[in-house]
Design an enzyme around this catalytic site. Structure first.
Site, short mmCIF file in Angstrom:
data_model
loop_
_atom_site.label_atom_id
_atom_site.label_comp_id
_atom_site.label_asym_id
_atom_site.label_seq_id
_atom_site.Cartn_x
_atom_site.Cartn_y
_atom_site.Cartn_z
N ASP A 1 121.45 -7.37 3.89
CA ASP A 1 122.61 -7.11 3.13
C ASP A 1 122.22 -6.55 1.74
O ASP A 1 122.99 -6.43 0.91
CB ASP A 1 123.24 -8.43 2.86
CG ASP A 1 122.58 -9.71 2.33
OD1 ASP A 1 121.36 -9.95 2.41
OD2 ASP A 1 123.13 -10.52 1.43
N HIS B 1 113.00 -17.28 -2.23
CA HIS B 1 113.87 -17.21 -1.23
C HIS B 1 113.41 -17.08 0.27
O HIS B 1 111.80 -17.28 0.00
CB HIS B 1 114.38 -15.47 -1.47
CG HIS B 1 115.74 -15.26 -0.98
ND1 HIS B 1 116.75 -16.22 -0.80
CD2 HIS B 1 116.21 -14.14 0.05
CE1 HIS B 1 117.81 -15.72 -0.18
NE2 HIS B 1 117.47 -14.39 0.36
N HIS C 1 116.18 -8.47 2.86
CA HIS C 1 117.09 -8.78 3.58
C HIS C 1 118.27 -7.72 3.90
O HIS C 1 118.50 -6.78 2.95
CB HIS C 1 118.11 -10.12 3.20
CG HIS C 1 117.31 -11.54 3.51
ND1 HIS C 1 117.25 -12.48 2.73
CD2 HIS C 1 116.55 -11.70 4.84
CE1 HIS C 1 116.82 -13.54 3.09
NE2 HIS C 1 116.09 -12.99 4.41
#
Ligand SMILES: [Zn+2]
Ligand SMILES: [Zn+2]
Length: 308
Positions: free
Chosen positions: A67, A140, A65
């Site tokens: 971030d 996730h 991801h």
């Protein structure tokens, strides 16, 4: 060993919290640092610390991801400009190699140090004389991992009194006795190392997890971790939302720390909806379940003690 939290927010940066990154500095242990995740602005955060990018030896990416990875090409590139010459290995899920290759190629970046990329699967990543590092699979939206670092036990110190009692005079033989299990002396006697060493120092266990839903079964793999770094994206009552967004609540993280018999829990990856008082509230929630909890903030430093 110390942890430096560089970014402790989730999703997008806020004024209070940058996106994910933390550094494990091991200057005494191995003279290097390891980085875990590298969100955008990580190199800027590093400028506010005394961390030296030249010392980076390994970078562990929990998942892809943005971030957690948008700061990676920049950090790798700046390290080269700043005179970093020693090799760096980047570990992370499938797709990491392509991401790094394309970013560096399209931007015309040429690194002056060897860069190795290892795409990981669950299991042991490597073992050297100091550590065994293992990846565990999390839950996730994207493939996500936690990294478990098991430091090896360190031999105790030679006990000069005991050596003297045995009539062994100081000299190069001391080093030999320390280096090998048994040493044959010139006078024919054999000395067992264990008889002349002080107590060994138990290796520490550190677990640094990426974004994940609560997984109670992880307690086994995390057993007796001295430090567990776990995301605490949401408050305790937001279990449903945490589940839907593949994240955890602070209470779930605390429950896992308790079940694993961890020494300390450090929460990171907080949603920007929690600020000031609300963060205090999250801490209280977690501490009712697992008292030795800390909520990390950007630039929080933490010495890793031996709790077991
Ligand atoms: Zn995240
Ligand atoms: Zn994520």
């Amino acid at each position: 060993m110390e942890l430096f939290f560089l970014g402790t927010g989730s999703g997008v940066p806020s004024k209070e919290r940058n996106v994910s990154s933390l550094v494990l500095r091991m200057l005494e242990e191995r003279g290097t640092t390891w980085v875990f995740d590298c969100g955008e602005g990580t190199q800027q955060q590093i400028l506010n610390t005394n961390i030296r990018p030249r010392r980076i030896e390994a970078i562990f990416i929990t998942h892809l991801h943005g971030d957690h990875i948008y700061g990676l090409p920049g950090l790798l590139s700046s390290r080269s400009f700043q005179g970093g010459e020693t090799p760096v290995t980047v570990y992370g899920p499938r797709g990491l190699r392509e991401y790094i290759d394309i970013s560096l190629r399209i931007s015309g970046t040429h690194l002056r140090y060897p860069l190795y990329v290892e795409e990981v699967e669950e299991g042991q990543l490597f073992e050297d004389e100091q550590f065994i590092v293992e990846a565990i699979k999390l839950k996730h939206g994207l493939e996500s991992y936690g990294y478990i670092l098991q430091e090896k036990d360190k031999l105790g110190e030679l006990q000069p009194d005991k050596l003297k009692e045995l009539g062994i005079k100081p000299g190069p033989v001391y080093q030999q006795i320390k280096n090998q299990k048994e040493t044959k002396l010139e006078d024919g006697r054999t000395i067992q190392r264990k008889d002349v060493l002080g107590p060994s120092k138990k290796g520490r266990k550190v677990a640094i997890l990426g974004d994940t839903r609560y997984i109670p079964e992880l307690a086994d793999a995390l057993k007796n971790a001295d430090v567990l770094v776990h995301e605490g994206t949401f408050a305790g009552e937001e279990e449903e939302m945490a589940y839907d967004y593949f994240h955890s609540t602070v209470k779930q993280a605390a429950t896992l720390a308790k079940d694993a018999g961890a020494g300390e829990l450090i929460l990171n990856h907080l949603s920007s909806r929690y600020q000031g008082e609300a963060v205090e509230q999250l801490l209280k929630e977690a501490q009712t379940i697992f008292p030795n909890t800390t909520i990390a903030h950007d630039f929080y430093q933490h010495r890793i003690l031996r709790n077991h």
